[in-house]
Design a protein around this motif. Sequence first.
Motif, PDB file in Angstrom:
ATOM      1  N   VAL A   1     -27.944 -40.926 -16.526  1.00 18.61           N
ATOM      2  CA  VAL A   1     -29.138 -41.731 -16.752  1.00 18.61           C
ATOM      3  C   VAL A   1     -28.976 -43.116 -16.161  1.00 18.61           C
ATOM      4  O   VAL A   1     -29.895 -43.637 -15.510  1.00 18.61           O
ATOM      5  CB  VAL A   1     -29.462 -41.792 -18.262  1.00 18.61           C
ATOM      6  N   ARG A   2     -27.817 -43.730 -16.338  1.00 16.35           N
ATOM      7  CA  ARG A   2     -27.584 -45.055 -15.766  1.00 16.35           C
ATOM      8  C   ARG A   2     -27.634 -45.027 -14.248  1.00 16.35           C
ATOM      9  O   ARG A   2     -28.141 -45.956 -13.621  1.00 16.35           O
ATOM     10  CB  ARG A   2     -26.231 -45.601 -16.219  1.00 16.35           C
ATOM     11  N   ALA A   3     -27.087 -43.962 -13.650  1.00 13.30           N
ATOM     12  CA  ALA A   3     -27.108 -43.857 -12.190  1.00 13.30           C
ATOM     13  C   ALA A   3     -28.548 -43.679 -11.686  1.00 13.30           C
ATOM     14  O   ALA A   3     -28.891 -44.207 -10.631  1.00 13.30           O
ATOM     15  CB  ALA A   3     -26.237 -42.701 -11.734  1.00 13.30           C
ATOM     16  N   LEU A   4     -29.361 -42.946 -12.417  1.00  7.51           N
ATOM     17  CA  LEU A   4     -30.742 -42.733 -11.995  1.00  7.51           C
ATOM     18  C   LEU A   4     -31.609 -43.957 -12.213  1.00  7.51           C
ATOM     19  O   LEU A   4     -32.618 -44.133 -11.525  1.00  7.51           O
ATOM     20  CB  LEU A   4     -31.344 -41.535 -12.737  1.00  7.51           C
TER      21      LEU A   4
ATOM     22  N   ASN B   1      -4.333 -25.240 -39.042  1.00  4.78           N
ATOM     23  CA  ASN B   1      -4.039 -25.985 -37.819  1.00  4.78           C
ATOM     24  C   ASN B   1      -4.977 -25.581 -36.679  1.00  4.78           C
ATOM     25  O   ASN B   1      -5.447 -26.439 -35.928  1.00  4.78           O
ATOM     26  CB  ASN B   1      -2.596 -25.758 -37.395  1.00  4.78           C
ATOM     27  N   LEU B   2      -5.249 -24.299 -36.569  1.00  5.84           N
ATOM     28  CA  LEU B   2      -6.134 -23.825 -35.508  1.00  5.84           C
ATOM     29  C   LEU B   2      -7.561 -24.294 -35.730  1.00  5.84           C
ATOM     30  O   LEU B   2      -8.242 -24.726 -34.792  1.00  5.84           O
ATOM     31  CB  LEU B   2      -6.085 -22.302 -35.424  1.00  5.84           C
ATOM     32  N   ARG B   3      -8.038 -24.228 -36.971  1.00  8.07           N
ATOM     33  CA  ARG B   3      -9.393 -24.712 -37.269  1.00  8.07           C
ATOM     34  C   ARG B   3      -9.500 -26.208 -36.993  1.00  8.07           C
ATOM     35  O   ARG B   3     -10.516 -26.679 -36.454  1.00  8.07           O
ATOM     36  CB  ARG B   3      -9.745 -24.416 -38.723  1.00  8.07           C
ATOM     37  N   THR B   4      -8.486 -26.971 -37.352  1.00  9.05           N
ATOM     38  CA  THR B   4      -8.483 -28.418 -37.101  1.00  9.05           C
ATOM     39  C   THR B   4      -8.506 -28.701 -35.605  1.00  9.05           C
ATOM     40  O   THR B   4      -9.257 -29.570 -35.142  1.00  9.05           O
ATOM     41  CB  THR B   4      -7.253 -29.068 -37.742  1.00  9.05           C
ATOM     42  N   MET B   5      -7.707 -27.958 -34.847  1.00 11.12           N
ATOM     43  CA  MET B   5      -7.685 -28.141 -33.401  1.00 11.12           C
ATOM     44  C   MET B   5      -9.059 -27.842 -32.802  1.00 11.12           C
ATOM     45  O   MET B   5      -9.542 -28.575 -31.939  1.00 11.12           O
ATOM     46  CB  MET B   5      -6.641 -27.233 -32.761  1.00 11.12           C
ATOM     47  N   HIS B   6      -9.714 -26.775 -33.282  1.00 14.66           N
ATOM     48  CA  HIS B   6     -11.039 -26.446 -32.766  1.00 14.66           C
ATOM     49  C   HIS B   6     -12.062 -27.522 -33.117  1.00 14.66           C
ATOM     50  O   HIS B   6     -12.936 -27.841 -32.298  1.00 14.66           O
ATOM     51  CB  HIS B   6     -11.514 -25.094 -33.287  1.00 14.66           C
ATOM     52  N   TRP B   7     -11.993 -28.118 -34.299  1.00 16.56           N
ATOM     53  CA  TRP B   7     -12.914 -29.203 -34.650  1.00 16.56           C
ATOM     54  C   TRP B   7     -12.703 -30.412 -33.747  1.00 16.56           C
ATOM     55  O   TRP B   7     -13.660 -31.044 -33.293  1.00 16.56           O
ATOM     56  CB  TRP B   7     -12.764 -29.607 -36.116  1.00 16.56           C
ATOM     57  N   ILE B   8     -11.443 -30.740 -33.479  1.00 10.61           N
ATOM     58  CA  ILE B   8     -11.150 -31.864 -32.581  1.00 10.61           C
ATOM     59  C   ILE B   8     -11.677 -31.569 -31.185  1.00 10.61           C
ATOM     60  O   ILE B   8     -12.266 -32.442 -30.526  1.00 10.61           O
ATOM     61  CB  ILE B   8      -9.642 -32.167 -32.578  1.00 10.61           C
ATOM     62  N   ASN B   9     -11.501 -30.341 -30.725  1.00 11.39           N
ATOM     63  CA  ASN B   9     -12.015 -29.962 -29.400  1.00 11.39           C
ATOM     64  C   ASN B   9     -13.536 -30.011 -29.356  1.00 11.39           C
ATOM     65  O   ASN B   9     -14.116 -30.426 -28.357  1.00 11.39           O
ATOM     66  CB  ASN B   9     -11.521 -28.571 -29.012  1.00 11.39           C
ATOM     67  N   ARG B  10     -14.193 -29.580 -30.431  1.00 12.58           N
ATOM     68  CA  ARG B  10     -15.659 -29.655 -30.481  1.00 12.58           C
ATOM     69  C   ARG B  10     -16.121 -31.098 -30.340  1.00 12.58           C
ATOM     70  O   ARG B  10     -17.053 -31.395 -29.585  1.00 12.58           O
ATOM     71  CB  ARG B  10     -16.182 -29.098 -31.800  1.00 12.58           C
ATOM     72  N   ILE B  11     -15.491 -31.985 -31.088  1.00 15.83           N
ATOM     73  CA  ILE B  11     -15.864 -33.402 -31.040  1.00 15.83           C
ATOM     74  C   ILE B  11     -15.662 -33.955 -29.633  1.00 15.83           C
ATOM     75  O   ILE B  11     -16.526 -34.655 -29.094  1.00 15.83           O
ATOM     76  CB  ILE B  11     -15.068 -34.202 -32.084  1.00 15.83           C
ATOM     77  N   SER B  12     -14.535 -33.638 -29.006  1.00 17.18           N
ATOM     78  CA  SER B  12     -14.266 -34.177 -27.673  1.00 17.18           C
ATOM     79  C   SER B  12     -15.222 -33.599 -26.631  1.00 17.18           C
ATOM     80  O   SER B  12     -15.648 -34.320 -25.725  1.00 17.18           O
ATOM     81  CB  SER B  12     -12.818 -33.918 -27.270  1.00 17.18           C
ATOM     82  N   ILE B  13     -15.590 -32.327 -26.734  1.00 16.74           N
ATOM     83  CA  ILE B  13     -16.531 -31.732 -25.789  1.00 16.74           C
ATOM     84  C   ILE B  13     -17.904 -32.381 -25.933  1.00 16.74           C
ATOM     85  O   ILE B  13     -18.548 -32.731 -24.939  1.00 16.74           O
ATOM     86  CB  ILE B  13     -16.616 -30.204 -25.991  1.00 16.74           C
ATOM     87  N   VAL B  14     -18.355 -32.582 -27.154  1.00 19.46           N
ATOM     88  CA  VAL B  14     -19.663 -33.205 -27.396  1.00 19.46           C
ATOM     89  C   VAL B  14     -19.659 -34.648 -26.902  1.00 19.46           C
ATOM     90  O   VAL B  14     -20.612 -35.092 -26.246  1.00 19.46           O
ATOM     91  CB  VAL B  14     -20.049 -33.112 -28.884  1.00 19.46           C
ATOM     92  N   MET B  15     -18.584 -35.385 -27.171  1.00 20.39           N
ATOM     93  CA  MET B  15     -18.499 -36.765 -26.694  1.00 20.39           C
ATOM     94  C   MET B  15     -18.515 -36.815 -25.167  1.00 20.39           C
ATOM     95  O   MET B  15     -19.163 -37.680 -24.569  1.00 20.39           O
ATOM     96  CB  MET B  15     -17.234 -37.446 -27.225  1.00 20.39           C
ATOM     97  N   PHE B  16     -17.809 -35.895 -24.522  1.00 18.69           N
ATOM     98  CA  PHE B  16     -17.796 -35.840 -23.064  1.00 18.69           C
ATOM     99  C   PHE B  16     -19.196 -35.594 -22.518  1.00 18.69           C
ATOM    100  O   PHE B  16     -19.629 -36.248 -21.570  1.00 18.69           O
ATOM    101  CB  PHE B  16     -16.830 -34.757 -22.580  1.00 18.69           C
ATOM    102  N   LEU B  17     -19.910 -34.640 -23.114  1.00 18.37           N
ATOM    103  CA  LEU B  17     -21.260 -34.332 -22.636  1.00 18.37           C
ATOM    104  C   LEU B  17     -22.211 -35.508 -22.841  1.00 18.37           C
ATOM    105  O   LEU B  17     -23.046 -35.802 -21.967  1.00 18.37           O
ATOM    106  CB  LEU B  17     -21.794 -33.085 -23.333  1.00 18.37           C
ATOM    107  N   ILE B  18     -22.093 -36.208 -23.964  1.00 14.18           N
ATOM    108  CA  ILE B  18     -22.933 -37.390 -24.211  1.00 14.18           C
ATOM    109  C   ILE B  18     -22.643 -38.466 -23.173  1.00 14.18           C
ATOM    110  O   ILE B  18     -23.562 -39.051 -22.591  1.00 14.18           O
ATOM    111  CB  ILE B  18     -22.739 -37.911 -25.644  1.00 14.18           C
ATOM    112  N   CYS B  19     -21.365 -38.714 -22.905  1.00 15.74           N
ATOM    113  CA  CYS B  19     -21.002 -39.730 -21.909  1.00 15.74           C
ATOM    114  C   CYS B  19     -21.473 -39.339 -20.513  1.00 15.74           C
ATOM    115  O   CYS B  19     -21.917 -40.191 -19.743  1.00 15.74           O
ATOM    116  CB  CYS B  19     -19.495 -39.949 -21.905  1.00 15.74           C
ATOM    117  N   LEU B  20     -21.390 -38.052 -20.196  1.00 11.43           N
ATOM    118  CA  LEU B  20     -21.861 -37.587 -18.902  1.00 11.43           C
ATOM    119  C   LEU B  20     -23.365 -37.806 -18.755  1.00 11.43           C
ATOM    120  O   LEU B  20     -23.836 -38.270 -17.704  1.00 11.43           O
ATOM    121  CB  LEU B  20     -21.526 -36.101 -18.745  1.00 11.43           C
TER     122      LEU B  20
END
Length: 62
Positions: free
Chosen positions: A57-60, A33-52
């Motif tokens: 880039v769009r603003a610039l 369960n902990l490993r699964t939670m960490h994988w989900i968190n990794r995916i969400s952090i990477v997606m957040f950084l990509i969107c940011l």
Amino acid sequence: MSNMKRYFELGEAFRYFGRVFRKNDGTHPDSFNLRTMHWINRISIVMFLICLIVMIVRALMR
């Protein structure tokens, strides 16, 4: 004032982000369960950084 300073402390959050992207060194419990939670968190952090980056880039480009 020290209570307000403690409210805005982000050290533990940054340590967690660092821990999410590292292998378990045995100091924290390990379970499926902990490993699964960490994988989900990794995916969400990477997606957040990509969107940011896309938003910056769009603003610039305007």
